[in-house]
Design an enzyme around this catalytic site. Structure first.
Site, PDB file in Angstrom:
ATOM      1  N   LYS A 191     -22.871 -11.538  34.629  1.00  9.21           N
ATOM      2  CA  LYS A 191     -23.112 -10.688  33.449  1.00  9.21           C
ATOM      3  C   LYS A 191     -24.539 -10.833  32.945  1.00  9.21           C
ATOM      4  O   LYS A 191     -25.100  -9.901  32.361  1.00  9.21           O
ATOM      5  CB  LYS A 191     -22.089 -10.988  32.350  1.00  9.21           C
ATOM      6  CG  LYS A 191     -22.125 -12.416  31.788  1.00  9.21           C
ATOM      7  CD  LYS A 191     -23.015 -12.562  30.575  1.00  9.21           C
ATOM      8  CE  LYS A 191     -23.106 -14.013  30.128  1.00  9.21           C
ATOM      9  NZ  LYS A 191     -23.915 -14.181  28.913  1.00  9.21           N
ATOM     10  N   THR A 248     -23.147  -9.264  26.181  1.00  3.71           N
ATOM     11  CA  THR A 248     -24.490  -9.510  26.720  1.00  3.71           C
ATOM     12  C   THR A 248     -25.277  -8.221  26.899  1.00  3.71           C
ATOM     13  O   THR A 248     -26.490  -8.190  26.681  1.00  3.71           O
ATOM     14  CB  THR A 248     -24.378 -10.255  28.073  1.00  3.71           C
ATOM     15  OG1 THR A 248     -23.787 -11.528  27.839  1.00  3.71           O
ATOM     16  CG2 THR A 248     -25.732 -10.441  28.728  1.00  3.71           C
TER      17      THR A 248
END
Length: 333
Positions: A191, A248
């Site tokens: 991620k 994120t």
């Protein structure tokens, strides 16, 4: 009372020390710099990384790893992933037989392409029942403000996962348990790379369609890699997969997103590094993630594009055109 040693005085290590203390643990925070340790002990705050946070009185700090580890039930590791091996080699002889090592790091080691739990096992010489990982949407400034958040504690031994779950469960921080350590670690590592890509899109002034495409196809790449390594595909639909990815890729608090945004605006790699105060794990891990994928025959075009931009100097516009011109495939692949 549960005793915890937290190794790392950055924003996430400091915030997690607060969580453990709020959950009723006795916490010792290890730091390398004496002046920062002194500030924590004198003012119950970390002026360098979370200056607005007052730490609970049960958190103390030290520069002595032996002091931090004395009697510790859990040793929580929150150092930059590429420094783990060297640091842990010095700390491992100090571990007590009962201590469980908990990784809060989200990266893949360069060269060896090992996940952080694999590095821990190799360096500390402990079995999987003494290694846990924490993953999920963990934006430290929000958690430091005690805003509601959830995460995942993963260990192949479910009883150990439940023990650490109890050690860090507070009214604002809800940990879930999982036995899929591989999936949780891959979700956390990849991620960061996708966060760089989405940040680049933001910096280029592109819209939500582009960013949604990168997030969704990034999750598909992560899942493909996870399946090749034996992860549970359902993990990637949960907090350690989709949850962490969304946070994120969407938040200005994300270091990886911010780093990518600066690249997308035309800053050079050196300029972006200089402007980034803390470690953006995806910058180094993108290379090791791509290496891991290639060793396992997994196609990860977004990760490859990020590596081209970050480490090979390819312009972001050119990398985007290359991604969009790839031959079309069925969406499920």
């Amino acid at each position: 009372m549960t005793r915890c040693a937290v190794f790392g005085t950055g924003s996430w290590g400091t915030a997690f020390a607060m969580i453990l203390a709020d959950a009723g643990c006795e916490v010792t925070l290890w730091g390398r710099r004496q002046e920062l340790v002194d500030a924590v002990n004198a003012t119950h705050s970390n002026p360098d990384y979370l200056p607005g946070l007052r730490l609970p009185d049960s958190v103390r700090a030290t520069t002595d790893p032996a002091e931090a580890l004395a009697g510790a039930d859990f040793a929580v590791l929150v150092v930059p992933s590429q420094t783990l091996r060297e640091n842990l080699a010095a700390w491992a002889p100090l571990l007590e037989p009962k201590t469980v090592l908990v990784s809060l790091m989200k990266g893949i080691e360069l060269g060896t392409v090992k996940r952080m739990s694999e590095v821990v096992a190799e360096v500390a010489g402990v079995g999987p029942e003494r290694i846990a990982v924490v993953s999920g949407p963990n934006l430290a400034p929000e958690i430091a403000n005690r805003q509601p958040a959830a995460s995942v504690v993963a260990c192949t031994d479910e009883a150990v996962a439940k023990r650490f779950q109890a050690a860090c469960h507070t009214p604002y921080f809800r940990p879930y348990t999982n036995t899929d350590v591989i999936g949780c670690e891959l979700g956390g590592a990849v991620k960061n790379v996708i966060g760089l890509a989405v940040g680049m899109a933001d910096g280029m002034g592109l819209g939500d369609n582009t960013k949604a495409t990168l997030m969704t196809r990034g999750l598909a790449e992560t899942t493909r890699l996870g399946l090749a390594l034996g992860a549970d595909p359902y993990t990637f639909a949960g907090l350690a997969g989709m949850g962490d990815l969304v946070a994120t890729c969407s938040s200005p608090l994300s270091r990886n997103h911010t780093f990518g945004t600066n690249l997308g605006r035309g800053m050079s790699l050196a300029e972006t590094i200089a402007a980034t105060r803390q470690t953006a794990e995806g910058v180094k891990s993108c290379e090791s993630v791509l290496d891991l994928a290639r060793r396992n025959g997994v196609d990860m075009p977004i990760v490859e594009a990020v590596v081209d931009v970050v480490h090979n100097g390819r312009p972001t516009q050119e990398a985007l055109r290359a991604l969009m011109s790839r031959s079309a495939k069925p969406e499920r692949r």
